[in-house]
Design an enzyme around this catalytic site. Sequence first.
Site, PDB file in Angstrom:
ATOM      1  N   SER A  52       0.842  -1.185   0.000  1.00  0.00           N
ATOM      2  CA  SER A  52       0.000   0.000   0.000  1.00  0.00           C
ATOM      3  C   SER A  52       0.886   1.247   0.000  1.00  0.00           C
ATOM      4  O   SER A  52       2.100   1.189   0.195  1.00  0.00           O
ATOM      5  CB  SER A  52      -0.917  -0.010   1.220  1.00  0.00           C
ATOM      6  N   GLY A  53       0.254   2.390  -0.230  1.00  0.00           N
ATOM      7  CA  GLY A  53       0.991   3.641  -0.324  1.00  0.00           C
ATOM      8  C   GLY A  53       1.101   4.176  -1.730  1.00  0.00           C
ATOM      9  O   GLY A  53       1.631   5.270  -1.937  1.00  0.00           O
ATOM     10  N   HIS A  54       0.594   3.399  -2.711  1.00  0.00           N
ATOM     11  CA  HIS A  54       0.661   3.815  -4.117  1.00  0.00           C
ATOM     12  C   HIS A  54      -0.721   4.136  -4.674  1.00  0.00           C
ATOM     13  O   HIS A  54      -0.906   4.172  -5.895  1.00  0.00           O
ATOM     14  CB  HIS A  54       1.303   2.712  -4.954  1.00  0.00           C
ATOM     15  N   LYS A 102       4.469  -6.345 -10.335  1.00  0.00           N
ATOM     16  CA  LYS A 102       5.491  -5.314 -10.462  1.00  0.00           C
ATOM     17  C   LYS A 102       6.828  -5.893 -10.016  1.00  0.00           C
ATOM     18  O   LYS A 102       6.899  -6.646  -9.048  1.00  0.00           O
ATOM     19  CB  LYS A 102       5.145  -4.086  -9.617  1.00  0.00           C
ATOM     20  N   ASP A 107       7.478  -9.000  -4.080  1.00  0.00           N
ATOM     21  CA  ASP A 107       6.294  -9.251  -4.896  1.00  0.00           C
ATOM     22  C   ASP A 107       6.508 -10.458  -5.797  1.00  0.00           C
ATOM     23  O   ASP A 107       5.629 -11.328  -5.925  1.00  0.00           O
ATOM     24  CB  ASP A 107       5.978  -8.023  -5.753  1.00  0.00           C
ATOM     25  N   HIS A 216       9.142   3.917  -3.948  1.00  0.00           N
ATOM     26  CA  HIS A 216       9.309   3.753  -2.503  1.00  0.00           C
ATOM     27  C   HIS A 216      10.345   4.731  -1.959  1.00  0.00           C
ATOM     28  O   HIS A 216      10.752   4.625  -0.808  1.00  0.00           O
ATOM     29  CB  HIS A 216       9.757   2.333  -2.161  1.00  0.00           C
TER      30      HIS A 216
END
Length: 354
Positions: A52-54, A102, A107, A216
Site C-alpha cells: 500500500s501507499g501507491h 510489479k 512481490d 518507494h
Amino acid sequence: MKKMINEIEDLVKEQMEGLVMAHPELKISYQPRYMWHEQSSGQVALISGGGSGHEPLHAGFIGRGMLTGACPGEIFTSPTPDQMYECGQRLNSKEGVLFFIKNYTGDVLNFETAVELLHFDGIEVGAVLIDDDVAVKDSLYTAGRRGVAGTVLVEKIVGAAADKGYNLTECETLARRINNATRSFGAALSACIVPAAGKPSFVLADNEVEFGVGIHGEPGIELSKFTNADDLVDSMFAQLADNTPYTRYHHYWDRATGQWNDVEVTNTPFEAQQDYIVLVNGLGATPESELYGVYRRVAQNCEKAGFHIARRLVGNYCTALNMEGVSITLLKADREMLMLWDAPVNTPALRWGC
C-alpha cells in the site's frame, strides 16, 4: 508528524473499509486481505497487488474493464502468498487467473508462490512481470528494472481485452507486449513520509532533485540540480526516448509442465511517426496544475521527436504516499492497444464510456 490516520497498524484496514463504503460494488476479505468485484462469467480473472501507499494503484482499479481483484500489503510491503492464493481461488473462472506482478523482489517471490499453489489446485494460471522503469537496472528493492506507473496501462488495456473475451494466453501475450513497449521515468522534489518511520525517507536541498526516483523513495541515477520544470522534463524525456536495447530474462510460467522458464526479452524501440499513449503521473503531493505544466512540456518534446500522442492521461494513478514529484510514462501503442484503451472502464479511480 500529523497524518490523517488513527493507529498505524490499522491504516491499511481502515483505507479498505472506506473504499468499500464509498464504492459498495466492491467486495472485501480481511483474513487474508484482498478486494474484488463480481465480473461476468467466462472471463479471465485479472489480479494484481503490492504494498500500500501507491493509491489508487491497485485497489482503485478494480472494476469493469480493469482488474478483477487486488491484494494490498502493508505500506511499501509486499502482500503475502496466501493473499494472492486465496484471491485467485475465489475469483477463478473456467477461463483462468492472470497475475500482474510489479518487479520487486518480495512481490515476485510471493506472487510466484501463489501461481504454483493455484497450479497444484488444478487452476489455469498465468503471470506477467512489469518492469517499465528505465531509470535503473537494479535498486534497493529489485533485481532489474522496477515496475511503476506503466502498470496502470497494462491493467487498463488487458482489462478491456478480458472484458471482450480474450483467453488467458491472449491476455498474457498482450500484457507482455505492452510491458516491452512501455517506459517510465520519475523524479522527486521531496521525499515521502512512511507513517511507521515518521520522518522523510531522504532529504533534498531546495535546488536538488532525485533524478530517477523509485516509488518507494529508492535512489535514482543521481542527485541533480533543479532549475525549472521544462529543463527537468527535457532531461526525463531524453531518458525515455533513449533506444539503447534493454535485454533481460523473465520467468514465464509453463502451464503444461508446471515450471518456470527463463525467456530472454528485449524492449521495443521507440520510433518517430508512431502512436503513443502518454501518462503524466503525480507521486502524491504534486498539484494538478503542475502536472498539466509537465504534460505541456512532454507534448512539446513528443512533437519535436515525431511521436504522435494518440491518447493521454494526467493525474495521480501510481503514487508514493506524499512524495512531491512526477513520473512520465510512454507506451508505443498499436491499433489493438488503442482500441482496447478506448473501451469502457468503470473503477473507483478510472472511468469512461460507461
